[in-house]
Design an enzyme around this catalytic site. Structure first.
Site, short mmCIF file in Angstrom:
data_model
loop_
_atom_site.label_atom_id
_atom_site.label_comp_id
_atom_site.label_asym_id
_atom_site.label_seq_id
_atom_site.Cartn_x
_atom_site.Cartn_y
_atom_site.Cartn_z
N MET A 192 0.55 -2.94 8.67
CA MET A 192 -0.17 -3.04 7.40
C MET A 192 -1.14 -4.23 7.44
O MET A 192 -0.77 -5.33 7.83
CB MET A 192 0.85 -3.20 6.26
N ASN B 135 -2.48 -6.37 5.39
CA ASN B 135 -2.57 -7.37 4.32
C ASN B 135 -3.50 -8.52 4.71
O ASN B 135 -3.47 -9.00 5.83
CB ASN B 135 -1.19 -7.96 4.05
N GLU C 133 -5.50 -2.89 12.65
CA GLU C 133 -5.19 -3.71 11.46
C GLU C 133 -6.18 -4.85 11.33
O GLU C 133 -6.63 -5.19 10.23
CB GLU C 133 -3.75 -4.23 11.50
N GLU D 165 0.85 -1.18 0.00
CA GLU D 165 0.00 0.00 0.00
C GLU D 165 0.90 1.25 0.00
O GLU D 165 1.85 1.30 0.78
CB GLU D 165 -0.92 0.04 1.23
N1 B3K Z 1 -2.99 0.98 5.66
C1 B3K Z 1 -1.69 1.08 6.25
C2 B3K Z 1 -0.97 2.33 5.88
C3 B3K Z 1 -0.23 2.24 4.62
C4 B3K Z 1 0.65 3.45 4.40
C5 B3K Z 1 1.24 3.42 3.07
N2 B3K Z 1 2.16 4.51 2.83
C6 B3K Z 1 -1.73 0.97 7.73
C7 B3K Z 1 -3.03 1.35 8.35
O1 B3K Z 1 -3.51 2.45 8.25
O2 B3K Z 1 -3.64 0.50 8.92
ZN ZN Z 2 -5.46 1.81 8.75
#
Ligand code: B3K
Ligand code: ZN
Length: 879
Positions: free
Chosen positions: A271, A273, A306, A129
């Site tokens: 992250m 994922n 997360e 991301e």
């Molecule tokens: N979604 C990721 C953040 C990604 C940042 C990319 N530069 C973590 C979060 O907000 O949960």
């Molecule tokens: Zn987030």
């Protein structure tokens, strides 16, 4: 600045993708020199795109080497495809439906940007991301292309026994060359940004969670072997999160396994994922002797955040990156509510609001101000901001306040069921809330498109004869870059009325008698009349901080003291204390600036004295109330920021309160300094918080016994909260013993990288004769590592908090930071760009600092910059 100015991308230009990828089959041959990636994409034209002859354009990166392309197993000759200036793979002609095979080679060991696939401490891991997947292979790297992924990892099984990817493990074997082969399959369609792989020599702990429908889910947390003793707390946090999401949102987990991996080199916190969350080790690893209470709570919140993304982000994802707040604002709201439910609601709210008002309000008043749904960007990585996250969460919270818990749940149920498996927009979210509740949120949606913090002014009148009380509200939102005029927004103001004796007064509003209500403002100016109000009240406004606005009402100190002592709303009690402190500090700042002698009277002395005397109060709340507004918050409030004057004023007020109440602080400290086996639980955390605030005041009073107590606490503490608090106070108060304690802290913890980061920050923040040489020395220290974002953040956080050093009138501190950013930009543009933030405030600094700060930015602007740094620097310097 670079010759070719990077172009902006606009929300209004959004178009559906011309192609879709139904299935994605990836094979990674992982090796220490080159990694070969073979990708088979089952593609077809998108019937909704309405275009039948467009070429296929796949995103790629300068670091991806193309080996070959085939369509339906026919290898394309060179003239049938090319790589364009944006590193995209362009294939001129394709059938309507086809299998595209692409072979690429990458070098994860040389990936210093920490985007895509990279090596960190001997392990492979990914961060995709927002647009990292294109650094792995050519792909439609946009969130509205959702595909079912099957991933095969091939690696030396001795060196990389742990081979992980999204979904469930479906096959395991050995290749002809003796390499381990593991295949993972994720049945849930997802965008490429949620792809992950990990390969390493890791250890793990396992547990099980039985979902509400009775399915057993295996939970695993992986780390490098030396950290395996620090993951139990995160496992507990994960199980609490899974349960809470079932109870509060009705959301169950949807795979047989959920895995978390901790890595040291990571650009941000963590992250989400699919099925394989990857965490910065600083946001996962916890052990009492190495981890502070704050960090325990943060770890729990991030694990929850997360995990919650599995629904708010993964099952229902974003159509495009302008919609980022759709998943981030909502998920921050979910993690904040989770922590409020599990711990003290008020304490959590105070902490979240403090952070918002200090950092997000500053962003919203600066050159990078943007709505929670931005209309354009140059580099999307720059938009993972406090506005998108924290203000985004406040916007969702306001919907919750307007609809009530039940209405909100109806809305979220509809949102999840209506859009499961889709990539959607913020409008879709609001529409689900509207449809489920039969309400019209058209005006409310201005919060998504207008930047800036609204100001609300309140005046009042009381008619004793008629027993009516009128509140007059006016709202305006200041201009922000690109948005000179603003429209009124919907502002829910939760409020009550307090009588002279501190009781909550009853009132009648719209035929209903109550003691608390939510007024919904919608106009530039409006008045609300409360009936049957028995006496002239003191209004308690914006309870729980019910809207992200700056509200002002001309309270007297006595009125604030009344609210501090009696308001039924805990948040407003705290806020009233802060307001008294802010008023006094602002007066002191003006005195420092005009060279007057500083006022020696403080209304806080008697208020604090009462708080310290009452042992029945919640210690955590008392600790928060006793904590003076930070230099950063006072800077945000200032018309012109004079950091040295702010610090001098704050130190003065603290010293004055400390001296006046030295004995109370000493006895509070002694009372709370109990021996107990460390637990990161509510009662203990509260006790330690108040104890350590008391210690810092007691030390600030100059009492020698306090210093002795501090040194004893530092030496004898069995937990990091107490040890660190003692050390931080020694550094903050500039005690002579600080150097010795810092040295012994490093000596004790040099093997614990996360603790060393604390040492780096405190060392960089210490006032010292060495000047910037101290920062240079820290960056040469064996524990420092330019590759590791945590180390960089640690040192630069220390530097920028170091008022004397960073804000030196010569501008040397600013130039130093600019020089470091320029160097770092070549390695890791995302981190470099983040470090620019303090320099973006130049317009708000006092003239003597504004010019040197601007020069530092101009010096940076003269170099060859990444898109990331270019965007921040050019917007900061724009007229
Ligand atoms: N979604 C990721 C953040 C990604 C940042 C990319 N530069 C973590 C979060 O907000 O949960
Ligand atoms: Zn987030």
């Amino acid at each position: 600045m670079s010759e070719n100015k990077p172009a902006a991308i606009y929300l209004k230009d959004y178009r559906v993708p011309d192609f879709l990828i139904d299935r994605t089959e990836l094979v990674f041959d992982l090796d220490d020199s080159v990694t070969v990636v073979t990708s088979k994409l089952h593609m077809r034209r998108n019937p909704s795109a309405g275009r039948i002859t467009t070429p296929l354009v796949l995103d790629g990166g300068e670091d991806v080497k193309l080996i070959g392309v085939a369509i339906d197993n026919y290898t394309l000759p060179a003239e049938e495809y090319h790589i364009n200036a944006e590193h995209q793979l362009v294939i001129t002609a394709t059938p309507d439906q086809f299998l595209l095979t692409v072979e690429t080679v990458i070098e994860p060991q040389n990936n210093t940007r920490l985007e895509g696939l990279y090596r960190s401490s001997g392990m492979f891991c990914t961060q995709c991301e927002a647009e990292g997947f294109r650094h792995i292979t050519y792909y439609l790297d946009r969130p509205d292309v959702m595909s079912i992924f099957t991933t095969t990892l091939i690696a030396d099984g001795e060196k990389y026994p742990t081979l992980l990817s999204n979904g469930n493990e479906v096959e395991r074997g050995v290749s002809d060359e003796g390499k381990t082969i593991v295949t993972w399959h994720d049945p849930h369609p997802k965008p490429a940004y949620l792809f992950a792989l990990v390969a390493g020599n890791l250890q793990h702990i396992s547990d099980t969670f039985t979902t509400s429908s009775g399915r057993d889910v295996t939970l695993k947390i992986f780390t490098e072997p030396h950290n395996i003793d620090k993951v139990d707390y995160a496992m507990g946090a994960l199980k609490r999160s899974m349960k809470w999401d079932e109870d509060v949102y009705g959301r169950e987990y949807d795979l047989d396994i959920f895995m978390i991996v901790a890595v040291d080199d990571f650009n941000m916190g963590a992250m989400e994922n699919k099925g394989l969350n990857i965490f910065n080790s600083s946001c996962l690893l916890a052990r009492p002797d190495t981890t502070t209470d704050d960090a325990y709570l943060r770890i729990e919140a991030i694990v929850a955040h997360e995990y919650f993304h599995n629904w708010s982000g993964n099952r229902v994802t974003c159509r495009d990156w302008f919609q980022l707040s759709l998943k981030e604002g909502f998920t921050v709201f979910r993690d904040q509510s989770f922590s409020e439910d599990l711990h003290s609601e008020t304490v959590k709210r105070v902490e979240d609001v403090s952070f918002l008002r200090t950092a997000q309000f500053a962003e919203d008043a600066g050159p990078m101000a943007h709505p929670i749904r931005p209309a354009s960007y140059i580099e999307i990585s720059n938009f993972y901001t406090l506005t998108v996250y924290e203000k985004g969460s406040e916007v969702v919270r306001m919907i919750h306040t307007l609809l009530g818990a039940e209405g909100f749940r109806k809305g979220s149920d509809l949102y999840f069921s209506r859009h499961d498996g889709q990539a959607v927009t913020c409008d879709d979210f609001v529409k689900a809330m509207e449809d489920a509740n039969g309400v019209d949120l058209t005006q409310f949606k201005r919060w998504y498109s207008q930047a800036g913090t609204p100001r609300v002014q309140v005046t009042d009148e009381y008619d004793e004869q008629a027993q009516t009380y009128t509140l007059n509200f006016s709202q305006m939102t200041p201009a922000t870059p690109g948005q000179p005029t603003k429209l009124p927004v919907v502002i829910p103001v939760k409020m009550g009325l307090i009588g002279q004796d501190g009781s909550s007064l009853r009132f009648n509003l719209a035929g209903e008698t109550t003691t608390e209500t939510v007024i919904t403002l919608t106009q530039g100016e409006e008045s609300v009349v409360f009936e049957q109000v028995a006496e002239r009240p003191v209004p308690s406004l914006l309870r729980g901080f019910s809207a992200p606005v700056k509200l002002s009402y001309d309270y007297t100190t006595e009125q604030l003291a009344l609210l501090l002592a009696h308001d039924s709303d805990g948040f407003n009690r705290w806020n009233s204390g802060q307001q008294i402190a802010v008023n006094e500090l602002q007066a002191l700042i003006a005195q420092v600036q005009s060279g007057e002698s500083l006022n020696q009277e403080s209304a806080l002395v008697s208020g604090f004295s009462q708080l310290l005397a009452d042992e029945q109060l919640d210690s955590a709340m008392v600790a928060l109330i006793l904590t003076l507004p930070s230099v950063a918050y006072l800077s945000e409030l200032a018309e012109q920021i004079d950091p040295q004057a702010i610090k001098t004023a704050r130190d003065h007020l603290k010293g004055q309160i400390a001296k006046a109440l030295s004995e109370s602080f000493a006895s509070t400290y002694e009372r709370l300094n109990v021996q107990e086996a460390y637990q990161p639980n509510e009662a203990q955390i509260a006790r330690r918080a108040l104890k350590n605030v008391a210690l810092s005041y007691w030390v600030a009073s100059g009492d020698e016994q306090a210093q002795q107590a501090l040194v004893n606490q530092f030496r004898n503490a069995d937990n990091m909260t107490d040890q660190y608090a003692a050390l931080a106070t020694a550094v903050d108060q500039d005690l002579e013993v600080a150097d010795e304690l810092l040295a012994s802290f490093y000596e004790q913890w040099q093997q614990e990288s996360l603790v060393v980061n604390k040492w780096l920050t405190l060392s960089a923040s210490q006032t010292s004769a060495e000047g910037l040489g101290r920062i240079e020395r820290l960056m040469q220290h064996p524990s420092f590592d330019l590759k590791n974002p945590n180390k960089l953040r640690a040192v630069f956080a220390g530097l920028t908090q170091n008022v004397t050093l960073f804000h030196d009138a010569s501008g040397a501190g600013y130039r130093f930071l600019a020089d470091q950013i320029a160097v770092l930009d070549k390695r890791n543009p995302q981190i470099a760009s983040r470090l620019c933030t303090p320099l973006t405030r130049w317009r708000k600094m006092v003239p003597s600092l504004s010019d040197p700060m601007k020069s530092a930015l101009q010096q940076l602007a003269a170099g060859d910059l990444s898109k990331d740094v270019y965007e921040v620097v050019s917007k900061s310097l724009a007229d």
